[in-house]
Design a protein around this motif. Structure first.
Motif, PDB file in Angstrom:
ATOM      1  N   VAL A  14      40.406 -39.046  -6.445  1.00 26.57           N
ATOM      2  CA  VAL A  14      41.860 -39.074  -6.324  1.00 26.57           C
ATOM      3  C   VAL A  14      42.494 -40.055  -7.303  1.00 26.57           C
ATOM      4  O   VAL A  14      43.594 -39.828  -7.807  1.00 26.57           O
ATOM      5  CB  VAL A  14      42.261 -39.442  -4.873  1.00 26.57           C
ATOM      6  N   LYS A  15      41.803 -41.148  -7.619  1.00 23.89           N
ATOM      7  CA  LYS A  15      42.355 -42.171  -8.502  1.00 23.89           C
ATOM      8  C   LYS A  15      42.734 -41.603  -9.863  1.00 23.89           C
ATOM      9  O   LYS A  15      43.711 -42.027 -10.491  1.00 23.89           O
ATOM     10  CB  LYS A  15      41.354 -43.308  -8.661  1.00 23.89           C
ATOM     11  N   HIS A  16      41.958 -40.664 -10.324  1.00 24.43           N
ATOM     12  CA  HIS A  16      42.197 -40.071 -11.641  1.00 24.43           C
ATOM     13  C   HIS A  16      42.643 -38.615 -11.503  1.00 24.43           C
ATOM     14  O   HIS A  16      42.299 -37.768 -12.336  1.00 24.43           O
ATOM     15  CB  HIS A  16      40.939 -40.158 -12.491  1.00 24.43           C
ATOM     16  N   ILE A  17      43.415 -38.339 -10.460  1.00 28.11           N
ATOM     17  CA  ILE A  17      43.811 -36.965 -10.167  1.00 28.11           C
ATOM     18  C   ILE A  17      44.610 -36.348 -11.314  1.00 28.11           C
ATOM     19  O   ILE A  17      44.516 -35.156 -11.596  1.00 28.11           O
ATOM     20  CB  ILE A  17      44.619 -36.917  -8.850  1.00 28.11           C
ATOM     21  N   GLN A  18      45.424 -37.172 -11.989  1.00 28.77           N
ATOM     22  CA  GLN A  18      46.202 -36.668 -13.120  1.00 28.77           C
ATOM     23  C   GLN A  18      45.309 -36.036 -14.180  1.00 28.77           C
ATOM     24  O   GLN A  18      45.566 -34.936 -14.667  1.00 28.77           O
ATOM     25  CB  GLN A  18      46.987 -37.818 -13.750  1.00 28.77           C
ATOM     26  N   TRP A  19      44.261 -36.764 -14.530  1.00 30.17           N
ATOM     27  CA  TRP A  19      43.366 -36.294 -15.582  1.00 30.17           C
ATOM     28  C   TRP A  19      42.598 -35.054 -15.135  1.00 30.17           C
ATOM     29  O   TRP A  19      42.342 -34.150 -15.938  1.00 30.17           O
ATOM     30  CB  TRP A  19      42.407 -37.409 -15.977  1.00 30.17           C
ATOM     31  N   ALA A  20      42.255 -35.031 -13.856  1.00 32.02           N
ATOM     32  CA  ALA A  20      41.555 -33.863 -13.331  1.00 32.02           C
ATOM     33  C   ALA A  20      42.446 -32.626 -13.391  1.00 32.02           C
ATOM     34  O   ALA A  20      42.018 -31.548 -13.832  1.00 32.02           O
ATOM     35  CB  ALA A  20      41.110 -34.119 -11.891  1.00 32.02           C
ATOM     36  N   MET A  21      43.706 -32.775 -12.957  1.00 27.75           N
ATOM     37  CA  MET A  21      44.623 -31.635 -12.962  1.00 27.75           C
ATOM     38  C   MET A  21      44.931 -31.189 -14.390  1.00 27.75           C
ATOM     39  O   MET A  21      45.090 -29.992 -14.653  1.00 27.75           O
ATOM     40  CB  MET A  21      45.908 -31.991 -12.228  1.00 27.75           C
ATOM     41  N   MET A  22      45.004 -32.145 -15.319  1.00 30.28           N
ATOM     42  CA  MET A  22      45.235 -31.793 -16.721  1.00 30.28           C
ATOM     43  C   MET A  22      44.065 -30.976 -17.271  1.00 30.28           C
ATOM     44  O   MET A  22      44.266 -29.944 -17.933  1.00 30.28           O
ATOM     45  CB  MET A  22      45.414 -33.060 -17.553  1.00 30.28           C
ATOM     46  N   ALA A  23      42.848 -31.433 -16.977  1.00 30.48           N
ATOM     47  CA  ALA A  23      41.665 -30.707 -17.442  1.00 30.48           C
ATOM     48  C   ALA A  23      41.578 -29.332 -16.797  1.00 30.48           C
ATOM     49  O   ALA A  23      41.230 -28.345 -17.455  1.00 30.48           O
ATOM     50  CB  ALA A  23      40.403 -31.521 -17.133  1.00 30.48           C
ATOM     51  N   ILE A  24      41.913 -29.265 -15.507  1.00 34.76           N
ATOM     52  CA  ILE A  24      41.899 -27.977 -14.805  1.00 34.76           C
ATOM     53  C   ILE A  24      42.896 -27.019 -15.432  1.00 34.76           C
ATOM     54  O   ILE A  24      42.600 -25.848 -15.687  1.00 34.76           O
ATOM     55  CB  ILE A  24      42.224 -28.180 -13.308  1.00 34.76           C
ATOM     56  N   GLY A  25      44.116 -27.516 -15.682  1.00 36.82           N
ATOM     57  CA  GLY A  25      45.131 -26.671 -16.289  1.00 36.82           C
ATOM     58  C   GLY A  25      44.716 -26.157 -17.651  1.00 36.82           C
ATOM     59  O   GLY A  25      44.969 -25.004 -18.004  1.00 36.82           O
ATOM     60  N   PHE A  26      44.037 -27.007 -18.426  1.00 31.12           N
ATOM     61  CA  PHE A  26      43.606 -26.613 -19.760  1.00 31.12           C
ATOM     62  C   PHE A  26      42.492 -25.572 -19.703  1.00 31.12           C
ATOM     63  O   PHE A  26      42.551 -24.540 -20.393  1.00 31.12           O
ATOM     64  CB  PHE A  26      43.128 -27.838 -20.538  1.00 31.12           C
ATOM     65  N   ILE A  27      41.497 -25.826 -18.860  1.00 28.75           N
ATOM     66  CA  ILE A  27      40.360 -24.902 -18.764  1.00 28.75           C
ATOM     67  C   ILE A  27      40.795 -23.561 -18.179  1.00 28.75           C
ATOM     68  O   ILE A  27      40.455 -22.494 -18.699  1.00 28.75           O
ATOM     69  CB  ILE A  27      39.230 -25.520 -17.913  1.00 28.75           C
ATOM     70  N   ILE A  28      41.562 -23.629 -17.090  1.00 28.46           N
ATOM     71  CA  ILE A  28      42.028 -22.400 -16.449  1.00 28.46           C
ATOM     72  C   ILE A  28      43.070 -21.699 -17.318  1.00 28.46           C
ATOM     73  O   ILE A  28      43.160 -20.472 -17.343  1.00 28.46           O
ATOM     74  CB  ILE A  28      42.616 -22.702 -15.056  1.00 28.46           C
ATOM     75  N   GLY A  29      43.862 -22.488 -18.054  1.00 23.66           N
ATOM     76  CA  GLY A  29      44.924 -21.907 -18.864  1.00 23.66           C
ATOM     77  C   GLY A  29      44.427 -21.099 -20.042  1.00 23.66           C
ATOM     78  O   GLY A  29      45.150 -20.243 -20.556  1.00 23.66           O
ATOM     79  N   ILE A  30      43.206 -21.344 -20.491  1.00 23.96           N
ATOM     80  CA  ILE A  30      42.678 -20.592 -21.632  1.00 23.96           C
ATOM     81  C   ILE A  30      42.467 -19.117 -21.279  1.00 23.96           C
ATOM     82  O   ILE A  30      42.949 -18.242 -21.999  1.00 23.96           O
ATOM     83  CB  ILE A  30      41.382 -21.238 -22.159  1.00 23.96           C
TER      84      ILE A  30
END
Length: 423
Positions: A79-95
Motif C-alpha cells: 500500500v505504501k507504494h500504491i501510486q507506483w503500482a497503479m501506474m505500472a498496472i495502467g501502463f501494462i494493461i493499457g498496452i
C-alpha cells in the motif's frame, strides 16, 4: 428550451469531405471515388490491426488476466507504494487494452484498494489514468497512433520503441508528481462503480497473464531490434519482416491468447467467439471515425488543398513537430476526441511533413501527444472520470484536464529532445 444538436463524426467527415470537394473544384463525378479510395486505403492497412487488437484486449479482460496482473503488482509493492503500482498496472494493461476498457476494468479495483487503505482515489488514480492515456495516444496498436503511422508512412516498430521512451517521463510527471499536489482532494466514488473482484482461484497464472498481455509488444520490439542490431540477409529478411508485421503479430497474439487464456482454461469456443464479437462491436465507432478521416484526407489530396496548406505552413517559423502538436492540440480542445483531432491533423500535415523531411515516427508521436491536450467538457473521458470519481467540475478540471495537458506537453518535449539527439 434549447435543443442540442450533434452528428456522428463519420457522417461529419463525409459531409465535410463532400463540401470541401465541391468548394475547391473537384469534379462532381470524382467526389464519390475520392471518398471510397480514402476509406479503402486507410482501412486496408488498419482493419486487421484494430479488430485483432480489440479481440485480444477483450480476452485479456474477460479471462481475468488483467485482474491477476493488477493484484500481483499491488501485492509486490504494498500500500505504501500504491501510486507506483497503479501506474505500472495502467501502463501494462493499457498496452493491449483500449482506454475505455482499461478504465472500466481498473477503476473499480482502484476504488477497492483505496477504500481498504484509506488513500484518496485521485492521489492513487491519476498515475494509472496518465499511463492509460499515454498508451492510448502514443503507442501502437491503439487506433489513433496506428492510424497516424499509416497516414505519415512511419515504421510501426520504431514508433513503438520511441513512444515507449517518451511515455515514461510523460507518465511520471503527469502521474505521481502531479498527484502529490492533489493528495488531499476529496473523492468519494459512487457505490455503483465498485464491483466485486473474481476469486483468485478463477484467475490465470501470473506468468501466463503477464506474458500474454505483453506478447504483441515483445514481438514488435524483438523484430525491430533484430533488424537494427543484426545484419539479416537472404531469406531471413523475409522471415523477420513477416514476423515483425503488426498485423501478423496481433493475429498470432490473438490466437495465442485464445488458447492460453481461453481454451486451455476451460473456456468454450462459443464463449470465446462471443467475447470477440463483443470486442468488435465496441470499436465499431472508432473504425468509422478512422474511415471518415481517410475520406477527408483523400479529398484534401485530390483537390490540391493539402499541398496548398503544406506550402503555406512551410512559411511559418515553427518546427514542423511543434506545428503538428499545436494543430492537434487546438483540434482536441475544439472537438473533444483525441482520435478525431489526431487524424484530422494528419490529413492536413501529411504533405507538409513530407516536404519538411521530418521523421515520420516523430511526427506520429508529436501529433499523438498534441491530440491529448486540453481535455475538458466536450471529451467523454472527462465525464467518465468526473462521474466515476464523484468530483465537482472544478476538481475535474484541476486534476483530469491538467493531467492530460501535462502528458501532451511532456510528450512534445520528449519528441523534440529525441529528434535532436537522433538527427
Amino acid at each position: 428550451m434549447k435543443r442540442s444538436f450533434s452528428i456522428h463524426p463519420f457522417i461529419a467527415f463525409l459531409l465535410v469531405s463532400v463540401a470541401v470537394g465541391i468548394i475547391f473544384g473537384l469534379p462532381l463525378k470524382s467526389i464519390a471515388g475520392s471518398l471510397e479510395k480514402g476509406i479503402g486505403d486507410i482501412m486496408s492497412a488498419l482493419v486487421i490491426l484494430l479488430v485483432c487488437g480489440a479481440m485480444f484486449g477483450k480476452i485479456i479482460a474477460e479471462s481475468g488476466a488483467a485482474q491477476r496482473i493488477a493484484s500481483a503488482m499491488i501485492a509486490a509493492v504494498g500500500v505504501k507504494h500504491i501510486q507506483w503500482a497503479m501506474m505500472a498496472i495502467g501502463f501494462i494493461i493499457g498496452i493491449p487494452l483500449f482506454y475505455g476498457v482499461g478504465f472500466v476494468l481498473l477503476v473499480p479495483l482502484l476504488f477497492s484498494v483505496c477504500y481498504s487503505s484509506k488513500i484518496s482515489p485521485v492521489y492513487a488514480g491519476l498515475p494509472m489514468l496518465a499511463a492509460l492515456s499515454v498508451t492510448h495516444g502514443f503507442l501502437p496498436p491503439h487506433p489513433s497512433p496506428s492510424a497516424l503511422v499509416v497516414q505519415f508512412g512511419a515504421d510501426m516498430s520504431l514508433t513503438l520503441i520511441l513512444g515507449l521512451i517518451i511515455a515514461i517521463p510523460a507518465i511520471l510527471v503527469a502521474g505521481p508528481l502531479l498527484a502529490r499536489f492533489l493528495k488531499n482532494m476529496d473523492s468519494k466514488p459512487l457505490a455503483a462503480f465498485v464491483i466485486e473482484e473474481r476469486p483468485a482461484t478463477e484467475l490465470p497464472g501470473i506468468f501466463n497473464s503477464f506474458f500474454t498481455a505483453l506478447l504483441p509488444v515483445l514481438l514488435l520490439v524483438t523484430a525491430a531490434l533484430l533488424t537494427f542490431l543484426w545484419p539479416v540477409k537472404g531469406a531471413a529478411i523475409d522471415v523477420v519482416a513477416f514476423l515483425g508485421s503488426p498485423s501478423i503479430v496481433l493475429l498470432f497474439s490473438l490466437v495465442y491468447a485464445g488458447i492460453a487464456l481461453g481454451i486451455s482454461r476451460g473456456m468454450s469456443m462459443s464463449t470465446l467467439t462471443a467475447h470477440c464479437i463483443s470486442a468488435v462491436v465496441s470499436i465499431a465507432p472508432i473504425l468509422l471515425i478512422i474511415a471518415g478521416s481517410g475520406a477527408l484526407k483523400q479529398v484534401l489530396t485530390d483537390t490540391g488543398l493539402s499541398q496548398s496548406i503544406a506550402t503555406a505552413l512551410n512559411k511559418l517559423p515553427l518546427n514542423p513537430l511543434v506545428l503538428g502538436w499545436l494543430m492537434a492540440a487546438i483540434l482536441r480542445a475544439v472537438i473533444g476526441s483525441a482520435t478525431v483531432a489526431g487524424l484530422t491533423t494528419a490529413g492536413i500535415m501529411t504533405s507538409y511533413a513530407t516536404e519538411s523531411l521530418s521523421s515520420p515516427s516523430f511526427m506520429v508521436l508529436a501529433v499523438g501527444a498534441g491530440s491529448l491536450a486540453f481535455s475538458h467538457v466536450n471529451d467523454a473521458g472527462f465525464w467518465m472520470y468526473k462521474e466515476y470519481f464523484n468530483l465537482t467540475m472544478k476538481q475535474t478540471l484541476l486534476s483530469w484536464s491538467v493531467m492530460e495537458t501535462i502528458v501532451a506537453i511532456v510528450g512534445l518535449i520528449g519528441v523534440l529532445i529525441l529528434n535532436f539527439i537522433l538527427h
